[in-house]
Design a protein around this motif. Structure first.
Motif, PDB file in Angstrom:
ATOM      1  N   UNK A 114      55.741 -20.105 -26.730  1.00  0.00           N
ATOM      2  CA  UNK A 114      57.091 -20.147 -27.285  1.00  0.00           C
ATOM      3  C   UNK A 114      58.178 -20.340 -26.225  1.00  0.00           C
ATOM      4  N   UNK A 115      57.953 -19.899 -25.004  1.00  0.00           N
ATOM      5  CA  UNK A 115      58.945 -20.055 -23.943  1.00  0.00           C
ATOM      6  C   UNK A 115      58.428 -20.929 -22.800  1.00  0.00           C
ATOM      7  N   UNK A 116      57.477 -21.775 -23.086  1.00  0.00           N
ATOM      8  CA  UNK A 116      56.861 -22.604 -22.049  1.00  0.00           C
ATOM      9  C   UNK A 116      57.713 -23.847 -21.836  1.00  0.00           C
ATOM     10  N   UNK A 117      58.564 -23.777 -20.798  1.00  0.00           N
ATOM     11  CA  UNK A 117      59.505 -24.854 -20.525  1.00  0.00           C
ATOM     12  C   UNK A 117      59.259 -25.560 -19.202  1.00  0.00           C
ATOM     13  N   UNK A 118      58.445 -24.968 -18.347  1.00  0.00           N
ATOM     14  CA  UNK A 118      58.206 -25.545 -17.030  1.00  0.00           C
ATOM     15  C   UNK A 118      56.832 -25.109 -16.539  1.00  0.00           C
ATOM     16  N   UNK A 119      56.194 -25.991 -15.778  1.00  0.00           N
ATOM     17  CA  UNK A 119      54.946 -25.630 -15.120  1.00  0.00           C
ATOM     18  C   UNK A 119      55.326 -24.951 -13.806  1.00  0.00           C
ATOM     19  N   UNK A 120      54.987 -23.715 -13.669  1.00  0.00           N
ATOM     20  CA  UNK A 120      55.339 -22.944 -12.476  1.00  0.00           C
ATOM     21  C   UNK A 120      54.628 -23.506 -11.249  1.00  0.00           C
ATOM     22  N   UNK A 121      55.408 -23.856 -10.232  1.00  0.00           N
ATOM     23  CA  UNK A 121      54.815 -24.352  -8.983  1.00  0.00           C
ATOM     24  C   UNK A 121      53.961 -23.272  -8.328  1.00  0.00           C
ATOM     25  N   UNK A 122      54.403 -22.024  -8.407  1.00  0.00           N
ATOM     26  CA  UNK A 122      53.634 -20.924  -7.820  1.00  0.00           C
ATOM     27  C   UNK A 122      52.297 -20.748  -8.530  1.00  0.00           C
ATOM     28  N   UNK A 123      52.332 -20.781  -9.857  1.00  0.00           N
ATOM     29  CA  UNK A 123      51.085 -20.612 -10.605  1.00  0.00           C
ATOM     30  C   UNK A 123      50.152 -21.800 -10.356  1.00  0.00           C
TER      31      UNK A 123
END
Length: 121
Positions: free
Chosen positions: A21-30
């Motif tokens: 529901x709040x997935x707006x960006x692919x985290x560079x850290x993850x």
């Protein structure tokens, strides 16, 4: 039965899709942590393959409209797997396997027979 499956799918559609529901960006850290994990696995001589679980067709239509980062993430995983020469099974897109409502337990989980079919292709 199919009525119960459709009821489960409908319950997912009442609100935003759980988990994305709040997935707006692919985290560079993850993503870096993911790559580090993959490298650690490879250093231990473990064979890696990826599996992308198809979504129920009704859920996937919502994902296409409201959650483009899910589709972008699938493309990133495909690119990563190809660069590393990993086996890749499945897709979030149920139409790639001609899946219908009765191929699912609910909006997020395929039946065992579908998973077997994907791994045999």
């Amino acid at each position: 039965d199919e009525a119960e499956i459709n009821q489960r799918v409908s319950s997912y559609l009442i609100e935003d899709l759980y988990g994305i529901e709040n997935f707006n960006v692919i985290s560079k850290r993850i993503w870096k942590d993911f790559e580090k994990l993959i490298n650690d696995i490879l250093e231990n001589k473990i064979e890696i393959s990826f599996y992308l679980e198809p979504y129920h067709p009704k859920i996937y239509k919502i994902i296409e409209k409201k959650y483009p980062m899910v589709l972008k993430t699938e493309n990133e995983i495909i690119d990563f797997a190809n660069k590393k020469n990993f086996k890749l099974y499945g897709s979030f897109n149920p139409s790639k396997y001609n899946l219908e409502s009765n191929d699912f337990y609910d909006g997020m989980h395929c039946k065992e027979k579908v998973i077997k079919k994907i791994f045999l292709n």
